[in-house]
Design a protein around this motif. Structure first.
Motif, short mmCIF file in Angstrom:
data_model
loop_
_atom_site.label_atom_id
_atom_site.label_comp_id
_atom_site.label_asym_id
_atom_site.label_seq_id
_atom_site.Cartn_x
_atom_site.Cartn_y
_atom_site.Cartn_z
N UNK A 137 0.84 -1.20 0.00
CA UNK A 137 0.00 0.00 0.00
C UNK A 137 0.87 1.25 0.00
N UNK A 138 0.57 2.10 -0.94
CA UNK A 138 1.31 3.36 -1.08
C UNK A 138 0.30 4.49 -1.06
N UNK A 155 1.06 5.37 6.78
CA UNK A 155 1.08 5.76 8.18
C UNK A 155 1.54 7.21 8.39
N UNK A 156 2.28 7.75 7.44
CA UNK A 156 2.77 9.13 7.58
C UNK A 156 2.04 10.07 6.61
N UNK A 161 0.41 15.46 4.73
CA UNK A 161 -0.69 16.29 4.25
C UNK A 161 -0.83 17.56 5.08
N UNK A 162 -0.67 17.49 6.37
CA UNK A 162 -0.75 18.67 7.24
C UNK A 162 0.40 19.63 6.95
N UNK A 163 1.57 19.07 6.72
CA UNK A 163 2.71 19.96 6.41
C UNK A 163 2.44 20.71 5.11
N UNK B 212 11.46 4.55 -0.52
CA UNK B 212 10.53 5.67 -0.35
C UNK B 212 9.55 5.41 0.79
N UNK B 213 9.13 4.18 0.91
CA UNK B 213 8.17 3.88 1.96
C UNK B 213 8.82 3.78 3.34
#
Lengths: 183, 218
Positions: A137-138, A155-156, A161-163, B212-213
């Motif tokens: 999942x990406x 997870x990040x 998105x907030x940044x 990247x992940x």
């Protein structure tokens, strides 16, 4: 124009007797105008459910995998990305480009269709496509209004998105990331 | 005038004085003044004395006698006013303080002094110009203020107005403003500016996605 590893010839089959269109490795497809798709995507964004758009991306990824003749993990970076860019182009989603920012990857689409204000629909489409290719999942997070998406672990994604919403540009966001979170 | 003529004139004057003494009223004062009147006789005649000076000298010598005579004549000849005693006339205050012979001599000398007595002294005139006019020196015309005297005798250099600065001319010209970039030389490092411990690029798509992940917030 697709890369050398992607041959657009015969990608679509038009059956005029039955009135259907079949894409290579994607089954039956419909030709829709962006003025019709855009409200649908915007409604999905408003509802917070982009599952259908992400599923469409996955199907495009499977189409790429079929063109690669198998898995994409062991294929070269150029071969996989060229095939993905070819499929997106013939499907009318714009021209895919991928940039390295150190270990981070930033994808962008030239001539991206304007489906919603923050390109969240396209982000879901790319996320589904790349997830199908990576077998993982990406999350593709919009980091600019020009159609740039940062590929990160889901997870990040919320923090990135907030940044981005707070005004940080791509360099600042990438600078806040480190492999494994190391300082 | 020769000395003999002067002597003859003086003798005539003495004769007149003596005649006045004998003809005038007999008082103690004129008699007492006689020796004084004889004093000019003892003095040698001055050759430079002109006629006007002689009259002054005569007046000075006979001044006291004439004063006394005037008083006596005033008392004797003036008809007394009715109701006014003669003593009041005698003791009446003089009409004005008559200058003494010395004062008269001094005043006469001052009046007769030639106006150009102080010819030796340089005449000092101080004048101030009503309005200072600026000294304008044309750039093309030769300056009159060019120094020709030797350096040792030159006066301080006059302060002259400088020609207008070229800025004024520049202002009059119409110059179109245009950006003038400052060309900066590109630094040429002799060694790598920074060393990055980079790993070899990912050869496969799987490795690229894995890196990247793996990124997490610091």
């Amino acid at each position: 124009m697709a890369g050398a590893s992607f041959d657009p010839g015969g990608f679509f089959e038009f059956d005029l007797a039955t009135g259907s269109i079949a894409a290579r490795g994607a089954g039956r497809v419909l030709v829709l105008s962006d003025s019709v798709v855009a409200p649908l995507v915007s409604a999905a964004v408003a509802n917070g459910d982009l599952t259908s758009v992400r599923k469409l991306g996955r199907e495009l990824g499977e189409c790429v995998l079929e063109g690669l003749g198998g898995g994409a993990l062991d294929a070269t970076v150029e071969a996989v990305l060229e095939s993905a860019a070819g499929v997106l182009s013939v499907m009318g989603w714009g021209r895919l480009r991928v940039e390295r920012w150190g270990d981070a990857l930033v994808a962008s689409l030239d001539h991206i269709p304007r489906l919603d204000e923050d390109h969240l629909g396209v982000a879901a489409l790319l996320g589904g496509l790349l997830s199908a290719l990576a077998e993982h999942e990406i999350a593709c997070v919009p980091v600019s209004s020009a159609g740039h998406f940062l590929l990160v672990d889901p997870s990040v994604a919320q923090k990135v998105w907030k940044w981005s919403r707070s005004g940080d540009d791509i360099a600042a966001i990438v600078g806040r990331l480190a492999p494994g979170g190391a300082a | 005038m020769s000395a003999a003529e002067k002597v003859a004139r003086l003798e005539a004057m003495l004769a007149r004085v003596a005649k006045n003494r004998t003809d005038g009223p007999t008082r103690g004062a004129p008699l007492a003044a006689a020796p004084r009147a004889a004093a000019p006789l003892a003095a040698p005649p001055e050759p430079e004395v002109e006629r006007s000076d002689e009259i002054v000298e005569e007046t000075i010598v006979a001044g006291r006698d004439e004063l006394m005579l005037d008083l006596s004549e005033t008392v004797a000849e003036a008809p007394p006013s009715p109701g006014v005693p003669p003593s009041a006339l005698v003791s009446a205050p003089r009409p004005a303080a008559r200058p003494t012979p010395m004062e008269r001599a001094i005043s006469t000398e001052l009046e007769l002094a030639p106006p150009d007595a102080d010819e030796d002294e340089p005449e000092l005139e101080i004048s101030y110009p009503e309005e200072e006019e600026p000294v304008v020196i044309e750039a093309d015309e030769p300056s009159d203020l060019a120094q020709t005297a030797p350096l040792s005798t030159r006066s301080p250099e006059p302060v002259t107005e400088r020609p207008p600065a070229p800025v004024a001319a520049a202002v009059e010209e119409t110059v179109e403003l245009a950006p003038e970039p400052i060309v900066l030389a590109v630094p040429q490092p002799s060694a790598p500016i920074a060393r990055v411990a980079s790993r070899p690029r990912a050869a496969t798509f799987g490795e690229l996605i894995q890196r990247a992940l793996a990124l997490r917030p610091r």
